[in-house]
Scaffold this motif. Structure first.
Motif, PDB file in Angstrom:
ATOM      1  N   GLN A 245       2.164   1.763  -4.441  1.00  0.00           N
ATOM      2  CA  GLN A 245       0.941   1.052  -4.790  1.00  0.00           C
ATOM      3  C   GLN A 245       0.981   0.213  -6.050  1.00  0.00           C
ATOM      4  OE1 GLN A 245      -2.165   3.911  -4.537  1.00  0.00           O
ATOM      5  NE2 GLN A 245      -2.174   3.757  -2.330  1.00  0.00           N
TER       6      GLN A 245
ATOM      7  N   PHE B  87      -7.361 -12.215   6.163  1.00  0.00           N
ATOM      8  CA  PHE B  87      -6.633 -11.447   7.178  1.00  0.00           C
ATOM      9  C   PHE B  87      -6.186 -10.104   6.600  1.00  0.00           C
ATOM     10  CE2 PHE B  87      -2.633 -10.104   9.060  1.00  0.00           C
ATOM     11  CZ  PHE B  87      -2.831 -10.270  10.418  1.00  0.00           C
TER      12      PHE B  87
ATOM     13  N   TYR C 108       4.961   4.484  15.466  1.00  0.00           N
ATOM     14  CA  TYR C 108       5.015   3.435  14.439  1.00  0.00           C
ATOM     15  C   TYR C 108       6.415   3.281  13.866  1.00  0.00           C
ATOM     16  CZ  TYR C 108       3.973   1.372   9.821  1.00  0.00           C
ATOM     17  OH  TYR C 108       3.954   0.609   8.679  1.00  0.00           O
ATOM     18  N   ARG C 109       6.980   2.100  13.984  1.00  0.00           N
ATOM     19  CA  ARG C 109       8.280   1.792  13.378  1.00  0.00           C
ATOM     20  C   ARG C 109       9.301   2.896  13.620  1.00  0.00           C
ATOM     21  NH1 ARG C 109      10.121  -1.635  10.105  1.00  0.00           N
ATOM     22  NH2 ARG C 109       8.994  -3.469   9.435  1.00  0.00           N
TER      23      ARG C 109
ATOM     24  N   LEU D 182       0.804  -1.221   0.000  1.00  0.00           N
ATOM     25  CA  LEU D 182       0.000   0.000   0.000  1.00  0.00           C
ATOM     26  C   LEU D 182       0.834   1.267   0.000  1.00  0.00           C
ATOM     27  CD1 LEU D 182      -1.812  -2.251   1.697  1.00  0.00           C
ATOM     28  CD2 LEU D 182      -3.396  -0.350   1.539  1.00  0.00           C
ATOM     29  N   VAL D 183       2.118   1.120   0.282  1.00  0.00           N
ATOM     30  CA  VAL D 183       2.974   2.303   0.300  1.00  0.00           C
ATOM     31  C   VAL D 183       3.392   2.663  -1.130  1.00  0.00           C
ATOM     32  CG1 VAL D 183       5.128   3.257   1.133  1.00  0.00           C
ATOM     33  CG2 VAL D 183       3.782   1.800   2.613  1.00  0.00           C
TER      34      VAL D 183
ATOM     35  N   GLN E 153       7.766  -5.513   3.896  1.00  0.00           N
ATOM     36  CA  GLN E 153       8.520  -6.479   4.720  1.00  0.00           C
ATOM     37  C   GLN E 153       7.627  -7.053   5.807  1.00  0.00           C
ATOM     38  OE1 GLN E 153      12.004  -4.467   6.232  1.00  0.00           O
ATOM     39  NE2 GLN E 153      12.569  -3.713   4.218  1.00  0.00           N
ATOM     40  N   ASP E 154       6.854  -6.172   6.438  1.00  0.00           N
ATOM     41  CA  ASP E 154       5.946  -6.630   7.498  1.00  0.00           C
ATOM     42  C   ASP E 154       4.923  -7.618   6.958  1.00  0.00           C
ATOM     43  OD1 ASP E 154       7.233  -5.001   9.225  1.00  0.00           O
ATOM     44  OD2 ASP E 154       5.652  -3.488   9.373  1.00  0.00           O
ATOM     45  N   LEU E 155       4.364  -7.291   5.796  1.00  0.00           N
ATOM     46  CA  LEU E 155       3.319  -8.154   5.234  1.00  0.00           C
ATOM     47  C   LEU E 155       3.895  -9.483   4.753  1.00  0.00           C
ATOM     48  CD1 LEU E 155       1.001  -5.626   3.349  1.00  0.00           C
ATOM     49  CD2 LEU E 155       0.838  -6.483   5.666  1.00  0.00           C
TER      50      LEU E 155
ATOM     51  N   THR F  71      -7.393  -8.491   3.854  1.00  0.00           N
ATOM     52  CA  THR F  71      -8.477  -7.578   3.456  1.00  0.00           C
ATOM     53  C   THR F  71      -9.196  -7.014   4.668  1.00  0.00           C
ATOM     54  OG1 THR F  71      -9.842  -9.529   3.083  1.00  0.00           O
ATOM     55  CG2 THR F  71      -8.965  -8.455   1.155  1.00  0.00           C
ATOM     56  N   GLU F  72      -9.246  -7.758   5.774  1.00  0.00           N
ATOM     57  CA  GLU F  72      -9.862  -7.209   6.988  1.00  0.00           C
ATOM     58  C   GLU F  72      -9.122  -5.970   7.456  1.00  0.00           C
ATOM     59  OE1 GLU F  72      -9.883 -10.350   9.835  1.00  0.00           O
ATOM     60  OE2 GLU F  72     -11.740 -11.204   9.061  1.00  0.00           O
ATOM     61  N   ARG F  73      -7.836  -5.926   7.179  1.00  0.00           N
ATOM     62  CA  ARG F  73      -7.032  -4.799   7.651  1.00  0.00           C
ATOM     63  C   ARG F  73      -6.853  -3.714   6.617  1.00  0.00           C
ATOM     64  NH1 ARG F  73      -6.511  -8.988  10.218  1.00  0.00           N
ATOM     65  NH2 ARG F  73      -5.913  -9.106  12.405  1.00  0.00           N
ATOM     66  N   TYR F  74      -6.642  -4.130   5.370  1.00  0.00           N
ATOM     67  CA  TYR F  74      -6.302  -3.140   4.349  1.00  0.00           C
ATOM     68  C   TYR F  74      -7.361  -2.975   3.269  1.00  0.00           C
ATOM     69  CZ  TYR F  74      -1.784  -3.184   6.588  1.00  0.00           C
ATOM     70  OH  TYR F  74      -0.784  -3.074   7.501  1.00  0.00           O
TER      71      TYR F  74
ATOM     72  N   GLY G  52      -4.258  -1.769  10.171  1.00  0.00           N
ATOM     73  CA  GLY G  52      -4.160  -1.441   8.752  1.00  0.00           C
ATOM     74  C   GLY G  52      -3.363  -0.174   8.489  1.00  0.00           C
TER      75      GLY G  52
ATOM     76  N   TYR H 155      -0.517   1.995   7.128  1.00  0.00           N
ATOM     77  CA  TYR H 155       0.490   1.815   6.085  1.00  0.00           C
ATOM     78  C   TYR H 155       1.326   3.061   5.873  1.00  0.00           C
ATOM     79  CZ  TYR H 155      -2.885   3.982   2.901  1.00  0.00           C
ATOM     80  OH  TYR H 155      -3.766   4.840   2.300  1.00  0.00           O
TER      81      TYR H 155
ATOM     82  N   LEU I 152      -0.088  -3.233  12.293  1.00  0.00           N
ATOM     83  CA  LEU I 152      -0.547  -4.070  11.184  1.00  0.00           C
ATOM     84  C   LEU I 152      -2.035  -4.388  11.351  1.00  0.00           C
ATOM     85  CD1 LEU I 152       1.638  -6.763   9.607  1.00  0.00           C
ATOM     86  CD2 LEU I 152      -0.800  -7.106   9.674  1.00  0.00           C
ATOM     87  N   ASP I 153      -2.443  -4.668  12.599  1.00  0.00           N
ATOM     88  CA  ASP I 153      -3.854  -4.985  12.845  1.00  0.00           C
ATOM     89  C   ASP I 153      -4.765  -3.786  12.585  1.00  0.00           C
ATOM     90  OD1 ASP I 153      -3.464  -7.618  13.463  1.00  0.00           O
ATOM     91  OD2 ASP I 153      -3.203  -7.268  15.603  1.00  0.00           O
TER      92      ASP I 153
ATOM     93  N   GLU J 281       9.045  -0.882   4.138  1.00  0.00           N
ATOM     94  CA  GLU J 281       8.956  -1.571   5.432  1.00  0.00           C
ATOM     95  C   GLU J 281       7.615  -2.273   5.584  1.00  0.00           C
ATOM     96  OE1 GLU J 281      10.021   1.497   8.205  1.00  0.00           O
ATOM     97  OE2 GLU J 281      12.098   0.796   8.193  1.00  0.00           O
ATOM     98  N   LEU J 282       6.567  -1.639   5.064  1.00  0.00           N
ATOM     99  CA  LEU J 282       5.246  -2.284   5.157  1.00  0.00           C
ATOM    100  C   LEU J 282       5.253  -3.620   4.402  1.00  0.00           C
ATOM    101  CD1 LEU J 282       2.199  -1.875   6.053  1.00  0.00           C
ATOM    102  CD2 LEU J 282       1.836  -1.361   3.656  1.00  0.00           C
TER     103      LEU J 282
ATOM    104  N   PRO K 142     -11.126  -0.549   5.931  1.00  0.00           N
ATOM    105  CA  PRO K 142     -12.208  -1.502   6.190  1.00  0.00           C
ATOM    106  C   PRO K 142     -12.562  -1.571   7.674  1.00  0.00           C
ATOM    107  CG  PRO K 142     -10.150  -2.658   5.784  1.00  0.00           C
ATOM    108  CD  PRO K 142      -9.861  -1.205   5.620  1.00  0.00           C
TER     109      PRO K 142
ATOM    110  N   ARG L 186       6.459 -10.933   6.158  1.00  0.00           N
ATOM    111  CA  ARG L 186       6.711 -11.692   7.384  1.00  0.00           C
ATOM    112  C   ARG L 186       5.399 -12.295   7.898  1.00  0.00           C
ATOM    113  NH1 ARG L 186       8.733  -7.789  11.464  1.00  0.00           N
ATOM    114  NH2 ARG L 186       6.508  -7.473  11.689  1.00  0.00           N
ATOM    115  N   GLN L 187       4.334 -11.486   7.798  1.00  0.00           N
ATOM    116  CA  GLN L 187       3.026 -11.956   8.249  1.00  0.00           C
ATOM    117  C   GLN L 187       2.572 -13.153   7.412  1.00  0.00           C
ATOM    118  OE1 GLN L 187       1.413 -10.603  10.877  1.00  0.00           O
ATOM    119  NE2 GLN L 187      -0.169 -12.155  10.689  1.00  0.00           N
TER     120      GLN L 187
END
Lengths: 144, 179
Positions: free
Chosen positions: A48, A83, B100-101, A45-46, A61-63, A85-88, B134, B136, B131-132, A58-59, B34, A65-66
């Motif tokens: 796009q 998981f 954040y970070r 998302l950073v 990398q986080d995703l 889509t619930e967040r992003y 969302g 970014y 992350l939870d 970094e985002l 969301p 890792r997740q």
């Protein structure tokens, strides 16, 4: 000659580019394949227009890792994309789901193809008739 | 019928132009969250200024509250900081921070230098709790109602205009509903 050699060496430079994803590979090739497929379908998302597999943000990398942890924990692909889509939101998916707000998105290529197809048929059949007329005229000319 | 043949492509072209023209002014960076209308995701993180304490999502319940995502590497955060200080002073709504970070040292000296508008700040150097939510980027600001439901998310720096347009009416609606 030296210039040529130098140029040839420079052409090799791109191959030396370091990998974006520096995490260790899965031992199970099936899991690795799933990991690669998922990270290539999730959007960072950073930055796009890059997937999280392409991006070094970094985002991303986080995703990554997740995703890696969730595969390791035995989660299914559907659980992982849910998981995310619930967040992003759906935006994180490069392959958007079929639902009323995306019908136009999914349908547009079909509609355009139909449109183009009809136009082509019309134009070609009309040209064909004109061509026949030309041939007839030419034939007439020959006969004279 | 003949004229339609020339008119139709022109109309289609004009329609396409209109779509692209509108697209020029959309901001693809603003991804709708969301989380709106959903319960605030739970985190339990170290408090930035008091490392022996933890800060959990539930600490924000009971009042309308703001959760402001910030970091010292973020230019927009510096830009909005004066407004946050002013908002904290007004007491309109409690502001919580989510660092954040970032790293503790620079974050603490940032708060010392510019002032600390936050009731509590969660220290999230690895972006685990973020992350939870969302998150970014930074700054991002979430508005929650007293029950801990996320009501609104703002991307980018806050200022008086954004506050008056997007936040204040929603907070007033919550307070009106409670009475």
């Amino acid at each position: 000659m030296r210039h040529l050699l130098l140029a040839a060496l420079l052409l090799l430079v791109p191959f030396a580019s370091p990998a974006i994803d520096t995490g260790s590979a899965f031992e199970d090739p099936a899991q690795q394949a799933r990991y690669e497929r998922l990270t290539n379908e999730l959007r960072c998302l950073v930055c796009q227009n890059q997937t999280i597999a392409d991006s070094n943000a970094e985002l991303a990398q986080d995703l990554r890792r997740q995703t890696r942890n969730m595969i390791r924990d035995g989660k299914t692909d559907a659980e992982i994309t849910q998981f995310m889509t619930e967040r992003y939101g759906d935006f994180v998916l490069y392959r958007p789901p079929m639902k009323p707000t995306t019908w136009l998105l999914w349908g547009a290529p079909v509609i355009l193809l139909l449109f183009g197809g009809i136009a082509t048929v019309v134009v070609v059949s009309r040209k064909g008739r004109e061509g026949d007329a030309d041939d007839a005229a030419a034939a007439g000319g020959e006969a004279r | 019928m003949r004229s339609l043949r020339y008119l139709l492509p022109a109309i289609l072209f004009a329609a396409l132009l209109a779509v692209f023209w509108k697209g020029l002014f959309l901001n693809p960076g603003e991804v709708p969250s969301p989380l709106i209308g959903k319960p605030a995701p739970a985190f339990q993180l170290e408090e930035l200024t008091r490392p022996d304490e933890t800060f959990a999502t539930a600490d924000m319940y009971g009042r309308p509250a703001l959760l402001n995502v910030w970091a010292t590497w973020c230019a927009g955060c510096r830009q909005e900081h004066a407004f946050l200080m002013q908002l904290a002073k007004s007491g309109e709504v409690p502001i919580y921070g989510l660092n954040y970070r970032d790293e503790r040292e620079p974050a603490l000296s940032w708060l010392k230098e510019l002032g600390d508008p936050y009731e509590k700040t969660a220290y999230d150097p690895k972006g685990v709790g973020s992350l939870d939510w969302g998150v970014y980027g930074a700054p991002e600001t979430f508005l929650m109602d007293p029950s801990g439901t996320v009501v609104y998310k703002h991307l980018g720096p806050l200022d008086g205009n954004v506050w008056a347009r997007d936040f204040r009416p929603r907070i007033e609606a919550m307070q009106g509903g409670r009475r």
